[in-house]
Design a protein around this motif. Structure first.
Motif, PDB file in Angstrom:
ATOM      1  N   ASN A   7     -49.677 -26.859 -32.356  1.00  0.00           N
ATOM      2  CA  ASN A   7     -50.163 -26.884 -33.745  1.00  0.00           C
ATOM      3  C   ASN A   7     -49.434 -25.860 -34.606  1.00  0.00           C
ATOM      4  O   ASN A   7     -49.127 -26.127 -35.762  1.00  0.00           O
ATOM      5  N   LYS A   8     -49.149 -24.688 -34.037  1.00  0.00           N
ATOM      6  CA  LYS A   8     -48.398 -23.680 -34.790  1.00  0.00           C
ATOM      7  C   LYS A   8     -46.965 -24.143 -35.042  1.00  0.00           C
ATOM      8  O   LYS A   8     -46.412 -23.939 -36.119  1.00  0.00           O
ATOM      9  N   ALA A   9     -46.367 -24.791 -34.046  1.00  0.00           N
ATOM     10  CA  ALA A   9     -45.011 -25.308 -34.218  1.00  0.00           C
ATOM     11  C   ALA A   9     -44.970 -26.382 -35.297  1.00  0.00           C
ATOM     12  O   ALA A   9     -43.988 -26.491 -36.040  1.00  0.00           O
ATOM     13  N   MET A  10     -46.019 -27.163 -35.401  1.00  0.00           N
ATOM     14  CA  MET A  10     -46.077 -28.225 -36.410  1.00  0.00           C
ATOM     15  C   MET A  10     -45.989 -27.654 -37.822  1.00  0.00           C
ATOM     16  O   MET A  10     -45.520 -28.327 -38.732  1.00  0.00           O
ATOM     17  N   GLN A  11     -46.420 -26.428 -38.007  1.00  0.00           N
ATOM     18  CA  GLN A  11     -46.357 -25.796 -39.323  1.00  0.00           C
ATOM     19  C   GLN A  11     -44.909 -25.555 -39.761  1.00  0.00           C
ATOM     20  O   GLN A  11     -44.644 -25.343 -40.939  1.00  0.00           O
ATOM     21  N   LEU A  12     -43.983 -25.587 -38.802  1.00  0.00           N
ATOM     22  CA  LEU A  12     -42.568 -25.359 -39.114  1.00  0.00           C
ATOM     23  C   LEU A  12     -41.841 -26.638 -39.523  1.00  0.00           C
ATOM     24  O   LEU A  12     -40.684 -26.578 -39.946  1.00  0.00           O
ATOM     25  N   LEU A  13     -42.473 -27.790 -39.398  1.00  0.00           N
ATOM     26  CA  LEU A  13     -41.818 -29.056 -39.708  1.00  0.00           C
ATOM     27  C   LEU A  13     -41.168 -29.102 -41.087  1.00  0.00           C
ATOM     28  O   LEU A  13     -40.054 -29.610 -41.220  1.00  0.00           O
ATOM     29  N   PRO A  14     -41.816 -28.586 -42.126  1.00  0.00           N
ATOM     30  CA  PRO A  14     -41.162 -28.641 -43.445  1.00  0.00           C
ATOM     31  C   PRO A  14     -39.856 -27.848 -43.507  1.00  0.00           C
ATOM     32  O   PRO A  14     -39.041 -28.064 -44.390  1.00  0.00           O
ATOM     33  N   LEU A  15     -39.645 -26.946 -42.558  1.00  0.00           N
ATOM     34  CA  LEU A  15     -38.439 -26.119 -42.554  1.00  0.00           C
ATOM     35  C   LEU A  15     -37.315 -26.722 -41.718  1.00  0.00           C
ATOM     36  O   LEU A  15     -36.203 -26.187 -41.704  1.00  0.00           O
ATOM     37  N   THR A  16     -37.567 -27.817 -41.033  1.00  0.00           N
ATOM     38  CA  THR A  16     -36.554 -28.408 -40.157  1.00  0.00           C
ATOM     39  C   THR A  16     -35.525 -29.197 -40.953  1.00  0.00           C
ATOM     40  O   THR A  16     -35.812 -29.712 -42.027  1.00  0.00           O
TER      41      THR A  16
END
Length: 46
Positions: A7-16
């Motif tokens: 879930n924490k990693a999912m927060q980085l999706l907009p930065l990919t």
């Protein structure tokens, strides 16, 4: 990989770059018990 970490990693999706997101789960991801649940959490059209 725990669900909390995912879930924490999912927060980085907009930065990919171009929505590229790779799951490793510490080893072969296709044998992770929660793989289907994790995949269902990834939004379409990132």
């Amino acid at each position: 990989m725990t669900e909390e970490m995912f879930n924490k990693a999912m927060q980085l999706l907009p930065l990919t770059h171009d929505g590229l997101f790779f799951i490793s789960c510490l080893f072969e991801p296709t044998i992770h018990a929660n793989l289907i649940n994790f995949l269902e959490k990834i939004p379409l059209g990132i």
